[in-house]
Design a protein around this motif. Structure first.
Motif, PDB file in Angstrom:
ATOM      1  N   GLN A 139      87.702 -18.168 -22.484  1.00 31.24           N
ATOM      2  CA  GLN A 139      88.983 -17.470 -22.539  1.00 31.24           C
ATOM      3  C   GLN A 139      88.970 -16.348 -23.582  1.00 31.24           C
ATOM      4  OE1 GLN A 139      91.616 -20.748 -23.297  1.00 31.24           O
ATOM      5  NE2 GLN A 139      91.975 -21.142 -21.111  1.00 31.24           N
ATOM      6  N   ARG A 142      86.930 -13.431 -22.231  1.00 35.68           N
ATOM      7  CA  ARG A 142      87.730 -12.706 -21.229  1.00 35.68           C
ATOM      8  C   ARG A 142      88.826 -11.890 -21.881  1.00 35.68           C
ATOM      9  NH1 ARG A 142      88.741 -17.415 -18.249  1.00 35.68           N
ATOM     10  NH2 ARG A 142      86.806 -17.967 -17.261  1.00 35.68           N
ATOM     11  N   LYS A 143      89.501 -12.463 -22.859  1.00 38.00           N
ATOM     12  CA  LYS A 143      90.591 -11.776 -23.546  1.00 38.00           C
ATOM     13  C   LYS A 143      90.057 -10.517 -24.239  1.00 38.00           C
ATOM     14  CE  LYS A 143      94.191 -12.520 -26.990  1.00 38.00           C
ATOM     15  NZ  LYS A 143      94.845 -13.488 -27.847  1.00 38.00           N
ATOM     16  N   TYR A 144      88.917 -10.637 -24.892  1.00 38.26           N
ATOM     17  CA  TYR A 144      88.336  -9.471 -25.575  1.00 38.26           C
ATOM     18  C   TYR A 144      87.938  -8.387 -24.560  1.00 38.26           C
ATOM     19  CZ  TYR A 144      85.233  -6.402 -28.031  1.00 38.26           C
ATOM     20  OH  TYR A 144      84.641  -5.276 -28.531  1.00 38.26           O
ATOM     21  N   LEU A 145      87.286  -8.807 -23.477  1.00 37.47           N
ATOM     22  CA  LEU A 145      86.818  -7.825 -22.492  1.00 37.47           C
ATOM     23  C   LEU A 145      87.979  -7.131 -21.770  1.00 37.47           C
ATOM     24  CD1 LEU A 145      83.802  -9.741 -20.918  1.00 37.47           C
ATOM     25  CD2 LEU A 145      83.727  -7.846 -22.536  1.00 37.47           C
ATOM     26  N   ASN A 146      89.088  -7.850 -21.613  1.00 35.52           N
ATOM     27  CA  ASN A 146      90.248  -7.289 -20.909  1.00 35.52           C
ATOM     28  C   ASN A 146      91.211  -6.584 -21.855  1.00 35.52           C
ATOM     29  OD1 ASN A 146      89.281  -8.227 -18.464  1.00 35.52           O
ATOM     30  ND2 ASN A 146      90.306 -10.188 -18.684  1.00 35.52           N
ATOM     31  N   GLY A 147      90.897  -6.568 -23.127  1.00 31.74           N
ATOM     32  CA  GLY A 147      91.733  -5.863 -24.100  1.00 31.74           C
ATOM     33  C   GLY A 147      92.843  -6.700 -24.519  1.00 31.74           C
TER      34      GLY A 147
END
Length: 147
Positions: A139, A142-147
């Motif tokens: 998670q 994903r949070k980092y990659l999605n900003g």
């Protein structure tokens, strides 16, 4: 995976944890702090069960109240500052002091088979904690990659 470490410590290892912490440290310290708070949350079931186990075997509650979650550079740990923790966890009935002025006298050993409190809680919760931490890693990435 759980492993014993030098000094009798217990270690639960979740795949990718150390790499994630290193990467977050170099990329974004705010996400790293949030991630580590989450790790403490993921480990709370062990702490809760360990305290309940300790309360059930020791009449005073001192051992239970001595346990606390601590954040480390590469995860979290449950620490106890109770000097009798080793005896409470592992001593067998009939144990005696091996040194000091009480040498040869019986040690007050709680009823029940070792391990009794913290180690038992780790064994009972290891899979759930590893799953929670691995989910948190996914998670966070994903949070980092999605900003």
């Amino acid at each position: 995976m759980m492993a014993f470490t030098h000094g009798g410590g217990l270690r639960i290892e979740a795949e990718g944890l150390e790499e994630t912490i290193r990467a977050l440290k170099s990329i974004n310290k705010d996400i790293l702090l949030e991630f580590k708070r989450g790790l403490k949350e993921d480990a709370k079931p062990i702490l809760t069960e360990a305290r309940n186990n300790a309360q059930a075997i020791a009449r005073t509650g001192a051992y239970a109240s001595s346990m606390a979650l601590r954040t480390l550079a590469n995860g979290v740990r449950i620490a106890s500052d109770d000097p009798g923790a080793g005896t409470i966890e592992f001593a067998n009935a009939g144990a005696v002091y091996l040194s000091g002025r009480r040498r040869g006298l019986p040690v007050g050993v709680p009823k029940g088979n070792p391990p009794r409190a913290l180690v038992k809680a780790v064994l009972d919760n290891e899979n759930a904690v590893v799953d929670a931490v691995e989910t948190r890693i996914e998670q966070t990435i994903r949070k980092y990659l999605n900003g």
